[in-house]
Design an enzyme around this catalytic site. Structure first.
Site, mmCIF file in Angstrom:
data_model
loop_
_atom_site.group_PDB
_atom_site.id
_atom_site.type_symbol
_atom_site.label_atom_id
_atom_site.label_comp_id
_atom_site.label_asym_id
_atom_site.label_seq_id
_atom_site.Cartn_x
_atom_site.Cartn_y
_atom_site.Cartn_z
ATOM 1 N N ARG A 189 19.788 29.482 -56.120
ATOM 2 C CA ARG A 189 20.739 29.980 -55.128
ATOM 3 C C ARG A 189 21.124 31.430 -55.425
ATOM 4 O O ARG A 189 21.403 31.788 -56.561
ATOM 5 C CB ARG A 189 22.002 29.105 -55.124
ATOM 6 C CG ARG A 189 22.997 29.538 -54.064
ATOM 7 C CD ARG A 189 24.035 28.484 -53.789
ATOM 8 N NE ARG A 189 25.019 28.364 -54.856
ATOM 9 C CZ ARG A 189 26.120 27.611 -54.770
ATOM 10 N NH1 ARG A 189 26.351 26.907 -53.685
ATOM 11 N NH2 ARG A 189 26.967 27.551 -55.770
ATOM 12 N N GLY A 232 18.538 37.542 -52.624
ATOM 13 C CA GLY A 232 17.449 36.660 -53.065
ATOM 14 C C GLY A 232 16.810 35.879 -51.933
ATOM 15 O O GLY A 232 15.594 35.917 -51.728
ATOM 16 N N TYR A 289 16.021 40.593 -41.527
ATOM 17 C CA TYR A 289 16.014 41.693 -40.559
ATOM 18 C C TYR A 289 17.457 42.047 -40.205
ATOM 19 O O TYR A 289 18.380 41.268 -40.418
ATOM 20 C CB TYR A 289 15.293 41.275 -39.260
ATOM 21 C CG TYR A 289 16.225 40.483 -38.369
ATOM 22 C CD1 TYR A 289 16.505 39.152 -38.654
ATOM 23 C CD2 TYR A 289 16.905 41.109 -37.324
ATOM 24 C CE1 TYR A 289 17.419 38.451 -37.886
ATOM 25 C CE2 TYR A 289 17.821 40.407 -36.551
ATOM 26 C CZ TYR A 289 18.078 39.081 -36.845
ATOM 27 O OH TYR A 289 19.008 38.401 -36.098
ATOM 28 N N LEU A 345 11.899 31.809 -40.703
ATOM 29 C CA LEU A 345 12.213 31.146 -41.975
ATOM 30 C C LEU A 345 13.682 31.307 -42.369
ATOM 31 O O LEU A 345 14.313 30.362 -42.843
ATOM 32 C CB LEU A 345 11.315 31.701 -43.089
ATOM 33 C CG LEU A 345 11.551 31.067 -44.472
ATOM 34 C CD1 LEU A 345 11.175 29.597 -44.485
ATOM 35 C CD2 LEU A 345 10.794 31.819 -45.555
ATOM 36 N N ASN A 346 14.217 32.505 -42.190
ATOM 37 C CA ASN A 346 15.606 32.716 -42.609
ATOM 38 C C ASN A 346 16.607 31.987 -41.714
ATOM 39 O O ASN A 346 17.782 31.908 -42.058
ATOM 40 C CB ASN A 346 15.941 34.208 -42.663
ATOM 41 C CG ASN A 346 15.727 34.774 -44.064
ATOM 42 O OD1 ASN A 346 15.527 34.033 -45.015
ATOM 43 N ND2 ASN A 346 15.781 36.084 -44.186
ATOM 44 N N TYR A 347 16.156 31.467 -40.580
ATOM 45 C CA TYR A 347 17.017 30.603 -39.785
ATOM 46 C C TYR A 347 16.620 29.156 -40.075
ATOM 47 O O TYR A 347 16.222 28.397 -39.202
ATOM 48 C CB TYR A 347 16.894 30.919 -38.292
ATOM 49 C CG TYR A 347 17.494 32.248 -37.878
ATOM 50 C CD1 TYR A 347 18.247 33.014 -38.763
ATOM 51 C CD2 TYR A 347 17.321 32.745 -36.589
ATOM 52 C CE1 TYR A 347 18.800 34.230 -38.384
ATOM 53 C CE2 TYR A 347 17.881 33.962 -36.200
ATOM 54 C CZ TYR A 347 18.618 34.701 -37.107
ATOM 55 O OH TYR A 347 19.167 35.896 -36.715
ATOM 56 N N SER A 400 19.554 25.608 -50.745
ATOM 57 C CA SER A 400 19.669 26.220 -52.072
ATOM 58 C C SER A 400 20.635 25.452 -52.975
ATOM 59 O O SER A 400 20.702 25.724 -54.169
ATOM 60 C CB SER A 400 20.136 27.665 -51.946
ATOM 61 O OG SER A 400 21.327 27.739 -51.183
HETATM 62 C C1 LIG Z 1 26.668 34.433 -41.676
HETATM 63 C C2 LIG Z 1 25.176 34.601 -41.755
HETATM 64 C C3 LIG Z 1 24.595 35.733 -41.217
HETATM 65 C C4 LIG Z 1 23.217 35.936 -41.293
HETATM 66 N N1 LIG Z 1 22.676 37.075 -40.768
HETATM 67 C C5 LIG Z 1 21.352 37.301 -40.899
HETATM 68 C C6 LIG Z 1 20.747 38.500 -40.439
HETATM 69 O O1 LIG Z 1 21.424 39.376 -39.893
HETATM 70 N N2 LIG Z 1 19.414 38.668 -40.608
HETATM 71 C C7 LIG Z 1 18.648 37.720 -41.227
HETATM 72 O O2 LIG Z 1 17.446 37.935 -41.394
HETATM 73 N N3 LIG Z 1 19.185 36.576 -41.659
HETATM 74 C C8 LIG Z 1 20.505 36.353 -41.517
HETATM 75 N N4 LIG Z 1 21.040 35.189 -42.001
HETATM 76 C C9 LIG Z 1 20.155 34.222 -42.654
HETATM 77 C C10 LIG Z 1 19.932 34.614 -44.105
HETATM 78 O O3 LIG Z 1 19.093 35.738 -44.188
HETATM 79 C C11 LIG Z 1 19.243 33.472 -44.851
HETATM 80 O O4 LIG Z 1 20.065 32.342 -44.816
HETATM 81 C C12 LIG Z 1 18.939 33.851 -46.297
HETATM 82 O O5 LIG Z 1 17.967 32.999 -46.819
HETATM 83 C C13 LIG Z 1 20.185 33.809 -47.143
HETATM 84 O O6 LIG Z 1 19.941 34.264 -48.431
HETATM 85 P P1 LIG Z 1 20.947 33.806 -49.584
HETATM 86 O O7 LIG Z 1 20.464 34.324 -50.861
HETATM 87 O O8 LIG Z 1 22.339 34.096 -49.176
HETATM 88 O O9 LIG Z 1 20.778 32.235 -49.457
HETATM 89 P P2 LIG Z 1 20.521 31.033 -50.457
HETATM 90 O O10 LIG Z 1 21.083 29.860 -49.727
HETATM 91 O O11 LIG Z 1 21.036 31.315 -51.808
HETATM 92 O O12 LIG Z 1 18.942 30.937 -50.509
HETATM 93 C C14 LIG Z 1 18.135 30.737 -49.379
HETATM 94 C C15 LIG Z 1 16.742 30.283 -49.809
HETATM 95 O O13 LIG Z 1 16.169 31.247 -50.685
HETATM 96 C C16 LIG Z 1 15.949 30.691 -51.983
HETATM 97 N N5 LIG Z 1 16.350 31.699 -52.972
HETATM 98 C C17 LIG Z 1 17.570 32.271 -53.099
HETATM 99 N N6 LIG Z 1 17.555 33.156 -54.096
HETATM 100 C C18 LIG Z 1 16.315 33.148 -54.630
HETATM 101 C C19 LIG Z 1 15.704 33.849 -55.710
HETATM 102 N N7 LIG Z 1 16.387 34.735 -56.436
HETATM 103 N N8 LIG Z 1 14.413 33.589 -55.998
HETATM 104 C C20 LIG Z 1 13.710 32.666 -55.274
HETATM 105 N N9 LIG Z 1 14.250 31.971 -54.239
HETATM 106 C C21 LIG Z 1 15.541 32.214 -53.924
HETATM 107 C C22 LIG Z 1 16.814 29.466 -52.031
HETATM 108 O O14 LIG Z 1 16.344 28.524 -52.981
HETATM 109 C C23 LIG Z 1 16.733 28.985 -50.603
HETATM 110 O O15 LIG Z 1 15.508 28.325 -50.398
HETATM 111 C C24 LIG Z 1 22.410 34.967 -41.927
HETATM 112 C C25 LIG Z 1 22.997 33.826 -42.467
HETATM 113 C C26 LIG Z 1 24.363 33.626 -42.383
HETATM 114 C C27 LIG Z 1 24.982 32.388 -42.953
#
Ligand SMILES: Cc1cc2nc3c(=O)[nH]c(=O)nc-3n(C[C@H](O)[C@H](O)[C@H](O)COP(=O)(O)OP(=O)(O)OC[C@H]3O[C@@H](n4cnc5c(N)ncnc54)[C@H](O)[C@@H]3O)c2cc1C
Ligand SMILES: *[C@@H]1O[C@H](CO)[C@@H](O)[C@H](O)[C@H]1NC(C)=O
Ligand SMILES: *[C@@H]1O[C@H](CO)[C@@H](O)[C@H](O)[C@H]1NC(C)=O
Ligand SMILES: *[C@@H]1O[C@H](CO)[C@@H](O)[C@H](O)[C@H]1NC(C)=O
Ligand SMILES: *[C@@H]1O[C@H](CO)[C@@H](O)[C@H](O)[C@H]1NC(C)=O
Ligand SMILES: *[C@@H]1O[C@H](CO)[C@@H](O)[C@H](O)[C@H]1NC(C)=O
Length: 537
Positions: free
Chosen positions: A111, A183, A191, A478-480, A121
C-alpha cells in the site's frame, strides 16, 4: 454406554471451541514472533524491527490501518483485517520484508496512498499482511536536469509542492487529487489535467527502483527494459515493490487559466447540444486545453427542485484567459464561456483549485495527507470512440434521472495521447479514444441495504452505456480499479481468469505483461485479486 446427550455434549463443544480459539490466537502470535525473528536477522539495527511491525494487539494498529483507507466500504467490522502491518523506514527494510514473507509463506499486500477504489492494497479474501510504504517519501527535485526522484510512499500533493518550492514553471503530469499515492498511481498509468499536452505520468518516467521477488533492489538498468516497461502502467503490485520513480518534469507557463461552467438540462441554453459538441471538440481542440465534464443528476434550480441533469465543464488551460476565450468562442460557443468566469493563476494555485481549496489557501496544504472527507464509493470506467448521438444522450439523461445518484465524468483525450503508440507502455487506450468515462457514485449511509442500492445503480448505469462505448474488449482503466470486471483466485485457471480483466485493462499488452510476470515472479509471490497471472508452458 449411553449415547452423549446435549447436556454432556455442550461442555465438550465448549472445550473444542476454546481449543480452536486459543490455537487461532496462538497462530497469529507465532506469525508475529516468526516475522520479528526473521526480520531481526536482516534489519539494521535489529532493534528497529519492533518499531516497524504491528500486530492487532498493538495500540496503534487500527490507526495505522485506517490512516490510508479511502473508501468506507472497506472500513467495516466485517472487512478482513491484516494479520500484521509492516511500515519500512528505509529500502533495505522492504527487501527484508519480501524475504521473510516468502520464508513464512505470508501473503503480502502493498500500500502507498491507499486510494485503490476497490481497496485491494489493504483487503484480501485470504489471510494477508500489509507492507505500508507511507514512511518512504523523500522527494529530490533537480531543476538543472528537469527531473525528480520520488519515493512511492509520497502523495501527488507532496510531489507537486516540492516541485513548486524549486520552480514556478515546472510541473508533473499526474492526478488531480493531491492525497493519491505515487506508488499505485504511477505504476497504474495515472493521468491528470496535463494529459493532452504531456500524456500520462508513465509517459514521463526516466528510471525506477524496485524490490523484486528475491528481495533484490534493482534500478532500470539492473531490472531491464521489460520489467521497467511493465511497472510503467501494468500496476506495480504484480511485479514487485516499486521503491521510487525518477520522473521527467514538464514545463508550464507562469500563468494558467481555469474555469467551471455549468449547464442544466431544464434551462434555456441547450445542454444536449453542448455535450454533443463537447465530444468532438474537447479531444481535438488546442493541446493547451484540457476539459473534464461532470454529468450528474441534481435538483433543478428553475423548477422547484425537480430532478434534472447538470453538465459541468472544468478546464485547465496552459495560457492566459484571452487566448482561452478566443479558442472556445470558435470551438465550443455552445458552452458560453465569458472572460469573467476564467481565473488566471499560477500552476500550483490551479492544483489547489482542482482540489477544491479556495483561492487563498497556501500550497503547504498539499503536504497534508488526510483528505477532508471519506465516504462510501464505487467507480467504473469506459472508453468512448464514437460520439454519442443527441437522441442517445437524451435517453442517457432520462436514465440518470431515474437512477437518481449515479454520475459520469468525461475526461477528454487526444493531443499527446493520440501520438504515443498503444504498446509504448502497458496502458493501451491511445489513438482512437475520444474520452474516458468514469462512472461514479458516493454515499454516506451505512449498511448492506444502502450498499446494495447504490451498487445496483452504478451497475445499471454501466449496462446502459454498453452500446455507446468500446467493445471487444470493453476497455477499462487500471487506476479505476473495478473488481466487477473479473477477479482471479490465483489458482490453476489464473491465466483464463486474468484474461478476462487483463484484456479490458491492457488489451494487446496483456500477453507481454504475462511474459514479464512469468520471468520475474514465477512463484506468484506478488499477487492480488486482479494481478497479472503466471503462465508456464
Ligand atoms: C479521490 C481519488 C482521486 C483520484 N484521482 C485520480 C486522477 O486524477 N487520475 C488518476 O489516474 N487516478 C486517480 N485516482 C485513482 C488512483 O490513481 C488509483 O487509485 C491509484 O492506484 C492510487 O494509488 P495509491 O498509491 O494511493 O493506492 P494504493 O491503494 O496504495 O495502491 C493501489 C494499487 O497499487 C499497488 N501499489 C501501491 N504502491 C505500490 C508500490 N510501491 N509498489 C508496487 N505496487 C504498489 C497496490 O498494491 C494496489 O494494487 C483517484 C483515486 C481517488 C480515491
Ligand atoms: C507492538 O507490540 C509489541 C509487544 O508489546 C512491542 O514490542 C512493539 O514495539 C509494538 N510495535 C509497534 C510498532 O509499536
Ligand atoms: C473507520 O471506522 C472506525 C470504527 O468505526 C472509525 O473510528 C474510523 O474513523 C473510520 N475511518 C474512517 C477513515 O472513517
Ligand atoms: C436541444 O436541441 C435538440 C436538437 O439539437 C432538441 O432535440 C432538444 O429538444 C433541445 N432541447 C431543448 C431543451 O430545447
Ligand atoms: C479568488 O476568489 C474570489 C472570490 O471567489 C474572487 O473574487 C477572486 O477573483 C479570486 N482570485 C483569483 C486570483 O482567482
Ligand atoms: C463523488 O465525490 C467526488 C469527490 O467529491 C466527486 O468528484 C464526484 O463527482 C461525486 N460523484 C457523484 C456522483 O456525486
Amino acid at each position: 454406554m449411553k449415547p452423549p446427550t446435549p447436556s454432556t455434549l455442550f461442555p465438550l463443544l465448549l472445550l473444542v471451541v476454546l481449543f480452536l480459539l486459543s490455537f487461532n490466537l496462538g497462530a497469529s502470535d507465532t506469525t508475529y514472533d516468526g516475522l520479528v525473528q526473521c526480520l531481526s536477522k536482516r534489519v539494521l539495527p535489529p532493534n528497529q524491527v519492533s518499531k516497524i511491525v504491528y500486530q492487532p494487539t498493538n495500540a496503534s494498529f487500527t490507526t495505522v490501518l485506517n490512516d490510508h483507507v479511502r473508501n468506507l466500504r472497506y472500513n467495516t467490522s466485517t472487512t478482513p483485517k491484516p494479520l500484521i502491518i509492516i511500515t519500512p523506514l528505509v529500502e533495505s527494510h522492504v527487501s527484508a520484508a519480501v524475504v521473510c514473507a516468502t520464508a513464512l509463506r505470508l501473503h503480502m499486500k502493498i500500500r502507498s496512498g491507499g486510494h485503490d477504489y476497490d481497496g485491494i492494497s489493504y483487503v484480501s479474501p485470504n489471510p494477508f499482511i500489509i507492507l505500508d510504504m507511507f514512511n518512504l517519501r523523500s522527494i529530490e527535485v533537480n531543476i538543472q536536469d528537469e527531473s525528480a526522484w520520488v519515493q512511492t510512499g509520497s502523495t501527488l500533493g507532496e510531489l507537486y509542492y516540492r516541485i513548486w518550492e524549486k520552480s514556478k514553471v515546472h510541473a508533473f503530469p499526474a492526478g488531480i487529487c493531491p492525497t493519491v499515492g505515487v506508488g499505485g498511481h504511477v505504476s497504474g498509468g495515472g493521468y491528470g489535467n496535463l494529459l493532452r499536452k504531456y500524456g500520462l505520468a508513465v509517459d514521463n518516467l526516466l528510471d525506477a527502483r524496485i524490490a523484486d521477488a528475491r528481495g533484490r533492489i534493482l534500478d532500470r538498468r539492473a531490472m531491464g527494459e521489460d520489467l521497467f516497461w511493465a511497472i510503467s502502467g501494468g500496476g506495480g503490485a504484480s511485479f514487485g515493490i516499486v521503491l521510487a520513480y525518477r520522473v521527467k518534469l514538464v514545463r508550464v507557463p507562469e500563468t494558467v487559466t481555469v474555469f467551471r461552467a455549468e449547464l442544466y438540462l431544464d434551462e434555456k441554453v441547450n445542454m444536449t447540444d453542448m455535450v454533443h459538441k463537447w465530444q468532438l471538440v474537447a479531444p481535438s481542440t488546442d493541446v493547451d486545453l484540457f476539459m473534464r465534464m461532470l454529468i450528474q443528476p441534481v435538483s433543478s434550480r428553475a423548477n422547484n427542485g425537480k430532478k434534472t441533469v447538470r453538465a459541468s465543464v472544468l478546464a485547465e488551460f496552459l495560457g492566459p484567459a484571452d487566448r482561452l476565450v478566443t479558442i472556445l468562442d470558435k470551438d465550443l460557443p455552445e458552452l458560453g464561456v465569458k472572460k469573467e468566469i476564467c481565473m488566471e493563476m499560477s500552476w500550483i494555485q490551479s492544483v489547489l483549485w482542482w482540489a477544491n481549496f479556495d483561492n487563498n489557501t497556501a500550497p503547504t496544504v498539499l503536504l497534508d495527507r488526510t483528505p477532508d472527507s471519506v465516504y462510501f464509493l464505487k467507480r467504473k470506467s469506459d472508453y468512448v470512440q464514437n460520439p454519442i448521438t443527441k437522441a442517445n444522450l437524451d435517453r442517457l439523461w432520462n436514465k440518470l434521472i431515474t437512477l437518481g445518484d449515479s454520475g459520469l465524468v468525461f475526461n477528454a483525450y487526444g493531443g499527446r495521447m493520440s501520438e504515443i503508440p498503444a504498446t509504448a507502455t502497458p496502458f493501451p487506450h491511445r489513438a482512437g479514444n475520444l474520452y474516458k468515462i468514469q462512472h461514479s457514485i458516493n454515499w454516506s449511509e451505512e449498511g448492506p441495504e444502502a450498499e446494495k442500492n447504490y451498487m445496483t445503480q452504478i451497475r445499471e448505469s454501466y449496462s446502459f452505456m454498453e452500446p455507446f462505448v468500446s467493445r471487444n474488449p470493453r476497455g477499462a482503466f487500471l487506476n479505476y480499479r473495478d473488481l466487477d470486471i473479473g477477479v482471479t483466485s490465483n489458482g490453476k485457471d489464473s491465466y483464463a481468469e486474468g484474461l478476462v480483466y487483463g484484456l479490458k485493462y491492457f488489451d494487446r499488452n496483456f500477453d507481454r505483461l504475462v511474459k514479464v510476470k512469468t520471468a520475474v515472479d514465477p512463484t506468484n509471490f506478488f499477487r492480488h485479486q486482479q494481478s497479472i497471472p503466471v503462465k508456464l508452458d
